[in-house]
Design an enzyme around this catalytic site. Structure first.
Site, PDB file in Angstrom:
ATOM      1  N   GLY A 106       0.813  -1.217   0.000  1.00 35.73           N
ATOM      2  CA  GLY A 106       0.000   0.000   0.000  1.00 35.73           C
ATOM      3  C   GLY A 106       0.847   1.268   0.000  1.00 35.73           C
ATOM      4  CB  ILE A 108       1.173   4.006   4.719  1.00 34.07           C
ATOM      5  CG1 ILE A 108      -0.018   4.961   4.720  1.00 34.07           C
ATOM      6  CG2 ILE A 108       2.047   4.225   5.960  1.00 34.07           C
ATOM      7  CD1 ILE A 108      -1.025   4.715   5.834  1.00 34.07           C
ATOM      8  CB  SER A 109       3.803  -0.284   3.083  1.00 32.79           C
ATOM      9  OG  SER A 109       2.950  -0.676   4.113  1.00 32.79           O
ATOM     10  CD  GLN A 204      -3.392  -8.400   9.954  1.00 30.99           C
ATOM     11  OE1 GLN A 204      -3.017  -7.398  10.560  1.00 30.99           O
ATOM     12  NE2 GLN A 204      -3.537  -8.419   8.639  1.00 30.99           N
ATOM     13  CB  VAL A 221      -1.139   2.234  10.631  1.00 28.24           C
ATOM     14  CG1 VAL A 221      -1.298   3.478   9.764  1.00 28.24           C
ATOM     15  CG2 VAL A 221       0.191   2.263  11.381  1.00 28.24           C
ATOM     16  CG  ASP A 251      -4.292  12.237  14.670  1.00 29.07           C
ATOM     17  OD1 ASP A 251      -4.915  12.608  13.672  1.00 29.07           O
ATOM     18  OD2 ASP A 251      -4.245  11.040  15.035  1.00 29.07           O
ATOM     19  CG  HIS A 279      -6.556   8.329  13.729  1.00 31.82           C
ATOM     20  ND1 HIS A 279      -5.761   9.433  13.547  1.00 31.82           N
ATOM     21  CD2 HIS A 279      -6.791   7.844  12.475  1.00 31.82           C
ATOM     22  CE1 HIS A 279      -5.510   9.606  12.256  1.00 31.82           C
ATOM     23  NE2 HIS A 279      -6.138   8.653  11.585  1.00 31.82           N
TER      24      HIS A 279
HETATM   25  N1  LIG Z   1      -3.718   6.064  11.912  1.00 31.94           N
HETATM   26  C1  LIG Z   1      -3.385   6.995  11.029  1.00 31.94           C
HETATM   27  O1  LIG Z   1      -2.850   8.042  11.389  1.00 31.94           O
HETATM   28  C2  LIG Z   1      -3.634   6.785   9.589  1.00 31.94           C
HETATM   29  C3  LIG Z   1      -4.207   5.621   9.150  1.00 31.94           C
HETATM   30  N2  LIG Z   1      -4.426   5.428   7.819  1.00 31.94           N
HETATM   31  C4  LIG Z   1      -5.003   4.149   7.435  1.00 31.94           C
HETATM   32  O2  LIG Z   1      -3.975   3.277   7.003  1.00 31.94           O
HETATM   33  C5  LIG Z   1      -4.523   2.284   6.155  1.00 31.94           C
HETATM   34  C6  LIG Z   1      -3.643   2.084   4.939  1.00 31.94           C
HETATM   35  O3  LIG Z   1      -3.542   3.260   4.202  1.00 31.94           O
HETATM   36  P1  LIG Z   1      -2.797   3.277   2.768  1.00 31.94           P
HETATM   37  O4  LIG Z   1      -1.514   2.581   2.828  1.00 31.94           O
HETATM   38  O5  LIG Z   1      -2.838   4.680   2.315  1.00 31.94           O
HETATM   39  O6  LIG Z   1      -3.843   2.452   1.931  1.00 31.94           O
HETATM   40  P2  LIG Z   1      -3.679   1.644   0.567  1.00 31.94           P
HETATM   41  O7  LIG Z   1      -5.050   1.543   0.009  1.00 31.94           O
HETATM   42  O8  LIG Z   1      -2.593   2.177  -0.269  1.00 31.94           O
HETATM   43  O9  LIG Z   1      -3.199   0.217   1.099  1.00 31.94           O
HETATM   44  C7  LIG Z   1      -3.954  -0.451   2.004  1.00 31.94           C
HETATM   45  C8  LIG Z   1      -3.653  -1.923   1.922  1.00 31.94           C
HETATM   46  O10 LIG Z   1      -4.627  -2.537   2.730  1.00 31.94           O
HETATM   47  C9  LIG Z   1      -4.801  -3.836   2.273  1.00 31.94           C
HETATM   48  N3  LIG Z   1      -6.159  -4.348   2.442  1.00 31.94           N
HETATM   49  C10 LIG Z   1      -6.487  -5.200   3.421  1.00 31.94           C
HETATM   50  N4  LIG Z   1      -7.754  -5.561   3.319  1.00 31.94           N
HETATM   51  C11 LIG Z   1      -8.268  -4.952   2.242  1.00 31.94           C
HETATM   52  C12 LIG Z   1      -9.540  -4.964   1.630  1.00 31.94           C
HETATM   53  N5  LIG Z   1     -10.565  -5.688   2.131  1.00 31.94           N
HETATM   54  N6  LIG Z   1      -9.711  -4.201   0.541  1.00 31.94           N
HETATM   55  C13 LIG Z   1      -8.707  -3.455   0.042  1.00 31.94           C
HETATM   56  N7  LIG Z   1      -7.474  -3.415   0.583  1.00 31.94           N
HETATM   57  C14 LIG Z   1      -7.257  -4.171   1.675  1.00 31.94           C
HETATM   58  C15 LIG Z   1      -4.340  -3.858   0.838  1.00 31.94           C
HETATM   59  O11 LIG Z   1      -3.250  -4.734   0.831  1.00 31.94           O
HETATM   60  P3  LIG Z   1      -3.414  -6.291   0.657  1.00 31.94           P
HETATM   61  O12 LIG Z   1      -4.214  -6.535  -0.573  1.00 31.94           O
HETATM   62  O13 LIG Z   1      -2.007  -6.689   0.525  1.00 31.94           O
HETATM   63  O14 LIG Z   1      -4.074  -6.806   1.906  1.00 31.94           O
HETATM   64  C16 LIG Z   1      -3.815  -2.478   0.547  1.00 31.94           C
HETATM   65  O15 LIG Z   1      -2.558  -2.517  -0.093  1.00 31.94           O
HETATM   66  C17 LIG Z   1      -5.955   2.741   5.877  1.00 31.94           C
HETATM   67  O16 LIG Z   1      -6.816   2.032   6.750  1.00 31.94           O
HETATM   68  C18 LIG Z   1      -5.948   4.209   6.258  1.00 31.94           C
HETATM   69  O17 LIG Z   1      -7.226   4.664   6.633  1.00 31.94           O
HETATM   70  C19 LIG Z   1      -4.045   6.346   6.883  1.00 31.94           C
HETATM   71  C20 LIG Z   1      -3.466   7.516   7.274  1.00 31.94           C
HETATM   72  C21 LIG Z   1      -3.246   7.841   8.667  1.00 31.94           C
HETATM   73  O1  LIG Z   2      -9.021   8.725   6.963  1.00 36.10           O
HETATM   74  C1  LIG Z   2      -7.991   8.207   6.480  1.00 36.10           C
HETATM   75  O2  LIG Z   2      -7.934   7.122   5.904  1.00 36.10           O
HETATM   76  C2  LIG Z   2      -6.705   8.949   6.606  1.00 36.10           C
HETATM   77  C3  LIG Z   2      -6.379   9.250   8.002  1.00 36.10           C
HETATM   78  O3  LIG Z   2      -6.618   8.496   8.923  1.00 36.10           O
HETATM   79  C4  LIG Z   2      -5.716  10.509   8.261  1.00 36.10           C
HETATM   80  O4  LIG Z   2      -5.369  11.234   7.318  1.00 36.10           O
HETATM   81  O5  LIG Z   2      -5.532  10.829   9.440  1.00 36.10           O
END
Ligand SMILES: NC(=O)C1=CN([C@@H]2O[C@H](COP(=O)(O)OP(=O)(O)OC[C@H]3O[C@@H](n4cnc5c(N)ncnc54)[C@H](OP(=O)(O)O)[C@@H]3O)[C@@H](O)[C@H]2O)C=CC1
Ligand SMILES: O=C([O-])CC(=O)C(=O)O
Length: 439
Positions: A106, A108-109, A204, A221, A251, A279
């Site tokens: 994804g 972030i990674s 997990q 995350v 945040d 969050h």
């Molecule tokens: N806590 C925080 O501060 C923040 C949290 N986030 C959260 O982090 C998470 C990841 O963000 P980001 O890397 O941008 O997202 P992406 O969409 O780029 O990647 C998310 C990954 O989640 C996996 N995934 C697992 N289950 C599903 C599903 N049912 N449908 C689709 N994808 C799935 C996919 O990988 P795979 O297919 O390999 O499983 C995908 O590569 C999100 O939940 C986002 O809301 C984002 C920003 C800030």
């Molecule tokens: O809502 C989202 O997926 C993104 C998020 O958590 C943030 O930007 O803080």
């Protein structure tokens, strides 16, 4: 170019990481091309590694480059750049640590993995193994990620493995960075998101419970991260609940940036910023205890209306504002904040300061409901653990808002009772329950 082929059994594969730990002192000089030979795929896992089992190669000295016989032991840029100073450095390397990352293909990674491999997170003397968790849909993309890691020639990156089964990928991990989660699609109810993602984190959690290090640190995350972290820890009773974190560091960083902007100072002057609670848009960025240049932020900014209204809302909704501009959610700054969150646990907190993390509330000194994951001020002595900060002021303004974000988390908890082993779920989420990225 001759390259040694090897196809170890699954148990040989599993024993690779322990061999790596003992090899780290001399490994910098090993053939880098041989690094990424895929092993037999056990249980959907694939290991990319830097030496074959039972094939410990002798360090290659620079003068061997021109000897055709030894060419296969030495690869391109590594032969040219290898020097004795680097070998000296490896003598002080620590024992290898295993780090799992889910959602590894994804956005972030894609930022985070390269920071981990570079040494900026765990330090320049800490070799690491990266264990990347994906899915059927992302497996090829994961291979692409592993290839990019390979091409980056990071000396500290000793092993990369990819897989789709958390029971394989989480084996012996000391850190689990749980990023993968389904994004909320159009028309999807928050309760639906909690359920779908909750199931991922329940599974997990069970896998971590079964195969991870007993003292693994887990940073969740994937959203909704507080409740996902609660689900995960409830499914992993073998790991202390204290070891689970929900990421609220982004945040905190956002709040520091806004305070610095308003005060007209560089952001390194801003300290003691707590994010309380979830969050989500109910989170409480605490300006009462925050400091700017060592003084109370309120005394420096002298604009209570701005602090209580514009500042608070800006931080709560920063994710959404960014999505409007970019068309996608914060990825780079989230990766940076994960780095900050880990570094806050593995380096001592500067005297008098603290950091925010969503942690398990049982035994908290603030009167927040027990048995939820709530962002609070923490300090660490750098050994991976933390303690809650006691000397913070909570006035009526803060208390009222903390109650609101607490109520939201308690409602989320009721909504996932079927995933935490607490009976039947009952979903009565407040209407305004939103992620920071939602408008
Ligand atoms: N806590 C925080 O501060 C923040 C949290 N986030 C959260 O982090 C998470 C990841 O963000 P980001 O890397 O941008 O997202 P992406 O969409 O780029 O990647 C998310 C990954 O989640 C996996 N995934 C697992 N289950 C599903 C599903 N049912 N449908 C689709 N994808 C799935 C996919 O990988 P795979 O297919 O390999 O499983 C995908 O590569 C999100 O939940 C986002 O809301 C984002 C920003 C800030
Ligand atoms: O809502 C989202 O997926 C993104 C998020 O958590 C943030 O930007 O803080």
């Amino acid at each position: 170019m001759a390259v040694a082929e090897f196809t170890p059994t699954y148990s040989e594969t599993r024993s690779l990481s322990s061999q790596f730990s003992s090899l780290t002192k001399t490994r910098l000089s090993y053939n880098r091309l041989n690094l990424l030979r895929p092993l037999q795929k056990p249980h959907n896992a694939r290991v990319f590694c830097s030496v074959a089992p039972n094939q410990v190669q002798a360090p290659v000295a620079p003068q061997q480059i021109d000897n055709p016989k030894s060419k296969h032991e030495c690869f391109g840029v590594f032969c040219v750049t290898y020097d004795l100073k680097a070998e000296e450095q490896t003598k002080s390397w620590k024992k290898l640590i295993n780090i799992a990352v889910s959602g590894a293909a994804g956005m972030i990674s894609n930022h985070l993995l390269f920071k981990l491999a570079s040494g900026e997170v765990f330090g320049p003397d800490q070799p690491i193994a990266l264990k990347l968790l994906g899915s059927e849909r992302s497996f090829e993309a994961l291979e692409g990620v592993a290839m990019e890691l390979e091409d980056s020639l990071y000396p500290l990156l000793r092993e990369v493995s990819i897989g789709i089964d958390p029971y394989d990928v989480f084996q012996d991990v000391e850190w689990a960075l749980l990023i993968g989660a389904k994004p909320r699609g159009p028309g999807m109810e928050r309760a639906g998101l909690l359920d779908i993602n909750g199931q991922i984190f329940a599974e997990q959690g069970k896998a971590l419970n079964a195969v991870a290090s007993r003292n693994a640190k887990v940073i969740v995350v994937g959203n909704p991260c507080n409740t996902n972290a609660l689900i995960c820890l409830k499914n992993a009773p073998n790991i202390p609940a204290k070891n689970f974190h929900a990421l609220t560091r982004l945040d905190e960083n956002r709040a520091k940036c806004q305070l610095a902007l308003k005060a007209g100072v560089f952001y390194d002057k801003v300290s003691n910023v707590t994010i309380w609670g979830n969050h989500s848009t109910t989170q409480v960025p605490d300006f009462l205890n925050a400091k700017i240049g060592g003084l109370p932020a309120k005394d420096v900014i002298k604009d209570n209306h701005w602090l209580e209204n514009e500042f608070t809302e800006k931080v709560q909704k920063r994710g959404g504002a960014l999505i409007k501009k970019w068309g996608r959610s914060s990825a780079a700054s989230t990766a940076v904040s994960i780095v900050d969150a880990i570094r806050s646990l593995v380096t001592p907190t500067p005297k008098g300061d603290w950091f925010s993390s969503g942690v398990y509330t049982s035994g908290n000194p603030y009167g927040i409901a027990e048995d939820i994951v709530f962002s609070m001020p923490c300090r660490s002595d750098g050994n991976g653990d933390y303690e809650l900060v006691k000397d913070v002021i909570i006035d009526d303004y803060l208390r009222e808002r903390i109650k609101k974000t607490e109520a939201e988390l308690l409602a989320e908890k009721r909504c996932v009772a079927h995933l935490t082993g607490e009976g039947n779920a009952f979903c009565d989420l407040p209407e305004d329950t939103m992620l920071p990225g939602e408008q």
